[in-house]
Design an enzyme around this catalytic site. Structure first.
Site, PDB file in Angstrom:
ATOM      1  N   CYS A   1      -2.374   9.254   2.414  1.00  0.00           N
ATOM      2  CA  CYS A   1      -1.993   8.731   1.090  1.00  0.00           C
ATOM      3  C   CYS A   1      -3.066   9.097   0.065  1.00  0.00           C
ATOM      4  CB  CYS A   1      -1.779   7.227   1.161  1.00  0.00           C
ATOM      5  SG  CYS A   1      -3.043   6.419   2.122  1.00  0.00           S
TER       6      CYS A   1
ATOM      7  N   GLU B   1       0.887  -1.177   0.000  1.00  0.00           N
ATOM      8  CA  GLU B   1       0.000   0.000   0.000  1.00  0.00           C
ATOM      9  C   GLU B   1       0.913   1.211   0.000  1.00  0.00           C
ATOM     10  OE1 GLU B   1      -3.091  -0.017  -0.341  1.00  0.00           O
ATOM     11  OE2 GLU B   1      -3.601  -2.087   0.107  1.00  0.00           O
TER      12      GLU B   1
HETATM   13  P1  NDP Z   1       8.172   4.740   4.858  1.00  0.00           P
HETATM   14  O1  NDP Z   1       8.192   3.995   3.577  1.00  0.00           O
HETATM   15  O2  NDP Z   1       9.312   5.602   5.180  1.00  0.00           O
HETATM   16  O3  NDP Z   1       8.024   3.736   6.092  1.00  0.00           O
HETATM   17  C1  NDP Z   1       6.971   2.815   6.206  1.00  0.00           C
HETATM   18  C2  NDP Z   1       7.359   1.748   7.207  1.00  0.00           C
HETATM   19  O4  NDP Z   1       8.437   0.975   6.672  1.00  0.00           O
HETATM   20  C3  NDP Z   1       7.875   2.303   8.538  1.00  0.00           C
HETATM   21  O5  NDP Z   1       7.469   1.450   9.576  1.00  0.00           O
HETATM   22  C4  NDP Z   1       9.363   2.253   8.331  1.00  0.00           C
HETATM   23  O6  NDP Z   1      10.104   2.259   9.519  1.00  0.00           O
HETATM   24  C5  NDP Z   1       9.525   0.947   7.611  1.00  0.00           C
HETATM   25  N1  NDP Z   1      10.779   0.795   6.866  1.00  0.00           N
HETATM   26  C6  NDP Z   1      11.703   1.729   6.536  1.00  0.00           C
HETATM   27  N2  NDP Z   1      12.705   1.168   5.815  1.00  0.00           N
HETATM   28  C7  NDP Z   1      12.413  -0.135   5.701  1.00  0.00           C
HETATM   29  C8  NDP Z   1      13.048  -1.249   5.051  1.00  0.00           C
HETATM   30  N3  NDP Z   1      14.184  -1.109   4.382  1.00  0.00           N
HETATM   31  N4  NDP Z   1      12.442  -2.458   5.114  1.00  0.00           N
HETATM   32  C9  NDP Z   1      11.262  -2.619   5.765  1.00  0.00           C
HETATM   33  N5  NDP Z   1      10.622  -1.608   6.397  1.00  0.00           N
HETATM   34  C10 NDP Z   1      11.173  -0.383   6.360  1.00  0.00           C
HETATM   35  O7  NDP Z   1       6.806   5.538   4.873  1.00  0.00           O
HETATM   36  P2  NDP Z   1       6.307   6.587   5.945  1.00  0.00           P
HETATM   37  O8  NDP Z   1       6.242   5.945   7.285  1.00  0.00           O
HETATM   38  O9  NDP Z   1       7.080   7.836   5.787  1.00  0.00           O
HETATM   39  O10 NDP Z   1       4.798   6.806   5.480  1.00  0.00           O
HETATM   40  C11 NDP Z   1       4.433   7.692   4.494  1.00  0.00           C
HETATM   41  C12 NDP Z   1       4.181   6.978   3.181  1.00  0.00           C
HETATM   42  O11 NDP Z   1       3.221   5.972   3.360  1.00  0.00           O
HETATM   43  C13 NDP Z   1       3.616   7.891   2.117  1.00  0.00           C
HETATM   44  O12 NDP Z   1       4.243   7.650   0.884  1.00  0.00           O
HETATM   45  C14 NDP Z   1       2.154   7.495   2.041  1.00  0.00           C
HETATM   46  O13 NDP Z   1       1.550   7.778   0.813  1.00  0.00           O
HETATM   47  C15 NDP Z   1       2.247   6.042   2.336  1.00  0.00           C
HETATM   48  N6  NDP Z   1       0.966   5.550   2.829  1.00  0.00           N
HETATM   49  C16 NDP Z   1       0.212   4.748   2.027  1.00  0.00           C
HETATM   50  C17 NDP Z   1      -1.029   4.322   2.436  1.00  0.00           C
HETATM   51  C18 NDP Z   1      -1.844   3.408   1.580  1.00  0.00           C
HETATM   52  O14 NDP Z   1      -2.755   2.801   2.119  1.00  0.00           O
HETATM   53  N7  NDP Z   1      -1.604   3.276   0.311  1.00  0.00           N
HETATM   54  C19 NDP Z   1      -1.588   4.735   3.726  1.00  0.00           C
HETATM   55  C20 NDP Z   1      -0.702   5.567   4.482  1.00  0.00           C
HETATM   56  C21 NDP Z   1       0.522   5.957   4.048  1.00  0.00           C
HETATM   57  P3  NDP Z   1      10.628   3.652  10.117  1.00  0.00           P
HETATM   58  O15 NDP Z   1       9.420   4.489  10.364  1.00  0.00           O
HETATM   59  O16 NDP Z   1      11.268   3.236  11.343  1.00  0.00           O
HETATM   60  O17 NDP Z   1      11.541   4.248   9.090  1.00  0.00           O
END
Ligand code: NDP
Length: 529
Positions: free
Chosen positions: A278, A244
């Site tokens: 998002c 997502e």
């Molecule tokens: P990120 O991609 O930065 O992080 C998402 C999650 O992945 C966090 O828990 C993060 O940890 C973790 N993460 C980071 N690096 C890795 C890795 N290499 N492997 C596995 N997990 C990892 O997104 P954001 O948290 O900044 O969220 C914002 C984004 O999410 C936006 O692009 C938004 O559009 C999208 N989003 C999409 C939705 C949907 O339903 N389509 C709904 C809500 C948001 P950590 O936080 O510790 O870095």
């Protein structure tokens, strides 16, 4: 003035701060890769028992968890607001209320939705065979979630996975880890057995370790960049993934819309959660002949919004989540300026507060050639572009790498539906905006770079189970005509079978019967020889 003395940060600790005040919200453990592997192992053991737990008991636990949330509603809303920055009102309306609805829906309906299903197998059914599909839990589901809806996104997925009979290891965002722990606490108080849900707080490395840990599915919500990394890593262990990802969602406003309602929707759709949804409206296309009036309404309504720390009940626009996020917004606004668009209101940080606040910003004269009309902003900006015809509006809306949601505004519902079906997005709303993630009964997910797979709805539940086909042949004596013992007669049988049986017509297949018997006799004779 009294100085706040903070305890020193330990090596394996994450400190969570309130982005509106920079004050500490809490500390959690930063799980190492080894600890994540251990959690997955514990989860696998717990699965052996949980998978056999009757639906009625799973339902009781989820319904108790709802009661726990209801009893602590104010405290939970405040925690969400403190840790993430959103207004209290939105913590209630966009997180607590929708997830409570999702919980009751899946608690009450999962058993029915996963009931074994008889499949119509056509003419084979007349030959003593039957097929049924049963749905088995996958095992251990790893959930990796973002910070923008820190309760409703992970908890909704956790509940669906648990109801389907899986155990879960959840990695919340490092910006909202205390809410992650709250989710574990809620289910513990609801008497979920030990290790059926474990929360492994941590940073990107912890998330990555969960992807490597050979779980049975990864449900990932986050950015496109991280989503690609997750998919690549998961491919190494053939771990299936639901992604997502981001959006750049368009809103199309035709001249026959109710302009007052559509302008309020645009302002809410672009600025709720400080634009960090998002499915935020990130591109507004308005029909040229009403553009001036519509833009004026939007600016007036934007300038009336109350900004401030989310813990204040009257606040409509809270802080952003982090310095990283506000910098992206600053970069995009500057790029709009440089490309010749007009900033009508906002356009800069709101320095009246301590934390990371960006004033809601309305931009006129945007077009799809500008970089910030193509990249996700994830902040409180509303760029407005214009169109003349219906076809042009559809082309502009589809001219993007993303496809999460879209919104069409018109007084003519026939046109609304026609346009909706031509837009490439996972959800298209007519005279509505942004909120459908809150409808747990309907599938949620995107096209193109917005990801693949679905959460929510029956489609989302199906991501959390393995369909198994049970096929039974009740004719115990006769061999199948396609078995070994090939001959001229066999080839003739298969030819006739292709022309008759494979047509799906009973009438034509009747003509195949003599040849079929000839073949069966040939096979039984050969066996008897
Ligand atoms: P990120 O991609 O930065 O992080 C998402 C999650 O992945 C966090 O828990 C993060 O940890 C973790 N993460 C980071 N690096 C890795 C890795 N290499 N492997 C596995 N997990 C990892 O997104 P954001 O948290 O900044 O969220 C914002 C984004 O999410 C936006 O692009 C938004 O559009 C999208 N989003 C999409 C939705 C949907 O339903 N389509 C709904 C809500 C948001 P950590 O936080 O510790 O870095």
């Amino acid at each position: 003035m009294s100085a706040v003395i903070q305890a020193p940060v330990k090596e394996n600790e994450i400190v969570s701060y309130n982005p509106a005040t920079n004050e500490e919200v809490g500390r959690v453990k930063n799980f190492s890769a080894e600890e994540v592997r251990q959690a997955v192992e514990n989860s696998r053991k717990a699965f052996q028992v949980w998978r056999k737990t009757p639906f009625a008991e799973r339902r009781r636990i989820v319904m108790r968890a709802r009661e726990v949330i209801l009893a602590q509603m104010d405290e939970i809303a405040k925690l969400i607001s403190d840790e993430m920055g959103k207004p209290l009102a939105e913590a209630m309306s966009a997180e607590i209320a929708p997830v409570l609805d999702l919980m009751q829906f899946f608690a009450k309906n999962t058993e029915k939705m996963l009931r074994p299903e008889k499949r119509n197998i056509g003419l084979l059914g007349l030959m003593g065979r039957s097929s049924k599909i049963i749905y088995k839990p996958l095992g251990v589901v790893g959930i990796i979630s973002p910070w923008n809806f820190p309760l409703s996104i992970p908890l909704g997925e956790v509940v669906m996975a648990l109801m389907a009979g899986n155990t879960v290891v959840l990695k919340p965002s490092e910006l909202t880890p205390v809410i992650g722990e709250k989710i574990a606490e809620i289910l513990e108080v609801a008497r979920l057995p030990k290790n059926v849900l474990q929360v492994v707080s941590g940073d990107g490395k912890t998330g990555s370790a969960l992807v490597d840990a050979n779980v049975d599915k990864i449900m990932f919500t986050g950015s496109v960049a991280t989503g690609k990394k997750v998919a690549e890593r998961a491919a190494k262990t053939l771990t299936p993934v639901v992604l997502e990802l981001g959006g750049k969602d368009p809103m199309i406003v035709f001249a026959d819309s109710n302009l007052d309602k559509a302008s309020s929707a645009a302002v809410w759709g672009a600025f709720t959660n400080s634009g960090q949804a998002c499915s935020s409206v990130e591109r507004l296309y308005v029909q040229e002949k009403i553009a001036e009036k519509f833009t004026r309404l939007i600016v007036e309504k934007t300038e009336e919004l109350q900004q401030g720390p989310g813990s204040d009940e009257d606040v409509e626009i809270g802080s952003m989540s982090s310095e990283t996020q506000i910098k992206i917004v600053e970069d995009h606004v500057e790029e709009f300026r440089k490309s010749g668009a007009d900033i009508l209101t906002g356009g800069k940080r709101n320095e009246s507060f301590k934390g990371v606040f960006f004033s809601p910003t309305v931009i006129k004269g945007a077009n799809n050639e500008m970089r910030p009309m193509r990249e996700e902003t994830f902040g409180p900006t509303l760029p407005i572009a214009t169109f003349k015809t219906e076809d042009e509006a559809i082309d502009l809306a589809n001219d993007t790498d993303f496809g999460l949601t879209a919104s069409v505004w018109t007084g003519d519902l026939t046109r609304g539906k026609r346009v909706a079906e031509k837009i490439l997005a996972g959800t298209v709303m007519v005279n509505e905006v942004l909120y459908t993630h809150g409808i747990g009964q309907t599938p949620w997910g995107g096209f193109k770079d917005s990801g693949y797979g679905r959460t929510h709805g029956k489609e989302g539940l199906m991501e959390l189970v393995a369909p198994q086909h049970i096929h039974i042949n009740r004719f115990l004596l006769t061999p199948d005509v396609w078995w070994f013992g090939y001959s001229k007669n066999a080839v003739e049988t298969f030819k006739q079978m292709s022309k008759t049986f494979s047509s799906g017509s009973v009438f034509r297949t009747l003509g195949f019967m003599p040849q079929m018997w000839k073949r069966i006799k040939e096979l039984t004779k050969k066996k008897g020889e």
